[in-house]
Write an enzyme that holds these catalytic residues in place. Structure first.
Site, PDB file in Angstrom:
ATOM      1  N   LYS A 194     -54.756 -59.702 -31.827  1.00 44.02           N
ATOM      2  CA  LYS A 194     -54.547 -58.616 -30.877  1.00 44.02           C
ATOM      3  C   LYS A 194     -53.535 -59.035 -29.812  1.00 44.02           C
ATOM      4  CE  LYS A 194     -57.305 -58.214 -27.471  1.00 44.02           C
ATOM      5  NZ  LYS A 194     -58.426 -58.176 -26.554  1.00 44.02           N
ATOM      6  N   LYS A 203     -52.885 -60.167 -22.861  1.00 40.31           N
ATOM      7  CA  LYS A 203     -52.179 -60.549 -21.633  1.00 40.31           C
ATOM      8  C   LYS A 203     -52.201 -62.049 -21.440  1.00 40.31           C
ATOM      9  CE  LYS A 203     -54.268 -56.922 -19.113  1.00 40.31           C
ATOM     10  NZ  LYS A 203     -55.441 -56.973 -18.266  1.00 40.31           N
ATOM     11  N   LYS A 262     -64.119 -65.818 -25.112  1.00 40.03           N
ATOM     12  CA  LYS A 262     -63.651 -66.344 -23.823  1.00 40.03           C
ATOM     13  C   LYS A 262     -64.390 -67.611 -23.446  1.00 40.03           C
ATOM     14  CE  LYS A 262     -62.092 -62.128 -21.518  1.00 40.03           C
ATOM     15  NZ  LYS A 262     -62.415 -61.204 -20.425  1.00 40.03           N
TER      16      LYS A 262
HETATM   17  P1  TYM Z   1     -58.000 -55.123 -20.125  1.00 36.14           P
HETATM   18  O1  TYM Z   1     -57.472 -55.353 -18.760  1.00 36.14           O
HETATM   19  O2  TYM Z   1     -58.106 -56.289 -21.056  1.00 36.14           O
HETATM   20  O3  TYM Z   1     -57.161 -54.032 -20.880  1.00 36.14           O
HETATM   21  C1  TYM Z   1     -56.882 -52.778 -20.291  1.00 36.14           C
HETATM   22  C2  TYM Z   1     -56.907 -51.703 -21.351  1.00 36.14           C
HETATM   23  O4  TYM Z   1     -55.944 -52.000 -22.380  1.00 36.14           O
HETATM   24  C3  TYM Z   1     -56.559 -51.968 -23.658  1.00 36.14           C
HETATM   25  N1  TYM Z   1     -55.924 -52.988 -24.510  1.00 36.14           N
HETATM   26  C4  TYM Z   1     -55.331 -52.727 -25.680  1.00 36.14           C
HETATM   27  N2  TYM Z   1     -55.166 -51.588 -26.369  1.00 36.14           N
HETATM   28  C5  TYM Z   1     -54.494 -51.660 -27.536  1.00 36.14           C
HETATM   29  N3  TYM Z   1     -53.983 -52.811 -28.047  1.00 36.14           N
HETATM   30  C6  TYM Z   1     -54.124 -53.977 -27.383  1.00 36.14           C
HETATM   31  N4  TYM Z   1     -53.612 -55.101 -27.879  1.00 36.14           N
HETATM   32  C7  TYM Z   1     -54.823 -53.973 -26.145  1.00 36.14           C
HETATM   33  N5  TYM Z   1     -55.146 -54.929 -25.251  1.00 36.14           N
HETATM   34  C8  TYM Z   1     -55.816 -54.309 -24.264  1.00 36.14           C
HETATM   35  C9  TYM Z   1     -58.013 -52.299 -23.392  1.00 36.14           C
HETATM   36  O5  TYM Z   1     -58.849 -51.836 -24.430  1.00 36.14           O
HETATM   37  C10 TYM Z   1     -58.258 -51.595 -22.089  1.00 36.14           C
HETATM   38  O6  TYM Z   1     -58.570 -50.245 -22.304  1.00 36.14           O
HETATM   39  N6  TYM Z   1     -62.952 -54.894 -19.539  1.00 36.14           N
HETATM   40  C11 TYM Z   1     -61.724 -54.134 -19.402  1.00 36.14           C
HETATM   41  C12 TYM Z   1     -61.509 -53.584 -18.012  1.00 36.14           C
HETATM   42  C13 TYM Z   1     -62.624 -52.751 -17.481  1.00 36.14           C
HETATM   43  C14 TYM Z   1     -62.948 -51.418 -17.865  1.00 36.14           C
HETATM   44  C15 TYM Z   1     -64.044 -51.039 -17.032  1.00 36.14           C
HETATM   45  C16 TYM Z   1     -62.455 -50.556 -18.806  1.00 36.14           C
HETATM   46  C17 TYM Z   1     -63.478 -53.116 -16.472  1.00 36.14           C
HETATM   47  N7  TYM Z   1     -64.319 -52.068 -16.200  1.00 36.14           N
HETATM   48  C18 TYM Z   1     -64.645 -49.776 -17.144  1.00 36.14           C
HETATM   49  C19 TYM Z   1     -63.060 -49.298 -18.937  1.00 36.14           C
HETATM   50  C20 TYM Z   1     -64.132 -48.912 -18.117  1.00 36.14           C
HETATM   51  C21 TYM Z   1     -60.549 -55.034 -19.744  1.00 36.14           C
HETATM   52  O7  TYM Z   1     -60.627 -56.231 -19.651  1.00 36.14           O
HETATM   53  O8  TYM Z   1     -59.414 -54.384 -20.050  1.00 36.14           O
END
Ligand code: TYM
Length: 328
Positions: free
Chosen positions: A193, A196, A112
């Site tokens: 991957k 979003k 990032k």
């Molecule tokens: P975020 O918002 O990027 O994604 C949300 C969840 O989706 C999963 N994910 C995926 N799984 C499979 N294939 C993909 N291509 C894919 N892209 C995203 C992510 O692994 C995630 O589970 N840092 C985290 C948010 C967060 C969080 C937390 C998660 C903040 N605090 C505490 C767990 C516990 C994030 O940016 O997720």
């Protein structure tokens, strides 16, 4: 005591089938077995600039999508991170026990920060805030996709370091990955991957994409130069399409192989597209119903925050006491 589940999603971009298969589907599956908390992590979102009006509306969109996907707000607390003040407070307290080197090693930080002209400090602190999200509720299980595994290791390292400096305080959170769909790849480029934030009309299937758009995106997905599915020589694009189908259908591996072996890619794509549409159409219908009543969503989020705040306050107080801060 029933173990606690916690996870979160950033309210940025459009939620896609990777988020659904990697995370949300599992939340729905296990939510009733535990005390469950699901966060919309708006404080994480602002680690890169978000137009304020867009961010505000994304938060409600994600809340609607949680419920439309099957999160039961009567059982599971749905929380907007910034409305529970302890997250930010604990994040600072944990920052003070976290070596910078641990943060600089994070692959998501490296990726990032390369994309930014100036790197905000929040981007470096991002995983400390994430550790705070988890540790503040003493969560034992964190269901996420594969890309969050490194952040969760760091959360455990921070918890361990705190515990060894100040005495046993935090529960060690375990990472829970799905067997299928832990890393859904981009339809346009199966070496990347699904994300979003990635540009490109054919990259991701958003949960709110119209059926016609979903079909078009999947029919155009990148495969390889073979004509049909050969389980002995599967290219990355075909593996991705098969795992999307398997993630939505729940089929066993042997059923997948019996059904798809030798199938031409055009037919495989049609079947994947219909499987995805058949799950997302009812989800979208529920989403429209839920969001037709904004007061309902506001109530769910208020009640979620009220329910979890006492847990968060108790942890912050305990941490402050352990660290020797003034806690009258
Ligand atoms: P975020 O918002 O990027 O994604 C949300 C969840 O989706 C999963 N994910 C995926 N799984 C499979 N294939 C993909 N291509 C894919 N892209 C995203 C992510 O692994 C995630 O589970 N840092 C985290 C948010 C967060 C969080 C937390 C998660 C903040 N605090 C505490 C767990 C516990 C994030 O940016 O997720």
């Amino acid at each position: 005591m029933k173990s606690r589940v916690l996870s979160g999603v950033q309210p940025t971009g459009n939620l896609h089938i990777g988020n659904y298969l990697g995370a949300i589907k599992n939340w729905v599956r296990i939510q009733h077995d535990y005390e469950s908390i699901f966060c919309i992590v708006d404080l994480h979102a602002i680690t890169v600039y978000q137009p304020p009006e867009e961010l505000r509306s994304k938060i409600l969109e994600i809340a609607g999508l949680f419920i439309a996907s099957g999160i039961d707000p009567k059982h599971s607390a749905m929380v907007v991170q910034s409305t529970v003040h302890g997250h930010a407070e604990l994040s600072w307290l944990l920052t003070c026990v976290t070596p910078i080197g641990w943060l600089e090693r994070m692959t998501q930080y490296k990726a990032k920060s390369q994309a930014q002209e100036t790197i905000g400090d929040g981007l470096l602190q991002y995983p400390v805030l994430m550790a705070a999200d988890i540790l503040i509720y003493q969560a034992g299980i964190v269901p996420v996709g594969d890309d969050q595994a490194q952040h969760l290791e760091l959360a455990r390292d921070i918890a361990q370091r705190f515990n060894s400096l100040y005495g046993d305080t935090f529960v060690m959170p375990a990472t829970s990955l799905p067997l299928v769909g832990a890393r859904v790849m981009g339809l346009d480029d199966p070496t990347k991957k699904m994300s979003k934030s990635a540009a490109g009309a054919g990259h991701a299937v958003a949960l709110l994409d119209e059926p016609g758009v979903i079909r078009k995106k999947i029919m155009r997905a990148t495969t390889d130069s073979q004509p049909a599915v050969d389980f002995a020589h599967l290219g990355e694009g075909v593996v991705n399409l098969l795992s999307i189908f398997q993630g939505f259908s729940g089929w066993s591996q042997s059923r997948m192989e019996a059904h798809f072996a030798g199938m031409r890619y055009g037919d495989l794509k049609k079947q994947v597209a219909e499987m995805v549409v058949s799950h997302l159409e009812p989800l979208q219908q529920r989403y429209r119903e839920i969001t037709s009543d904004p007061a309902y969503l506001a109530g769910v989020l208020r009640e979620g925050a009220e329910r979890v705040s006492p847990i968060a306050d108790a942890t912050v107080r305990l941490v402050k006491q352990r660290m020797g801060l003034y806690t009258p």
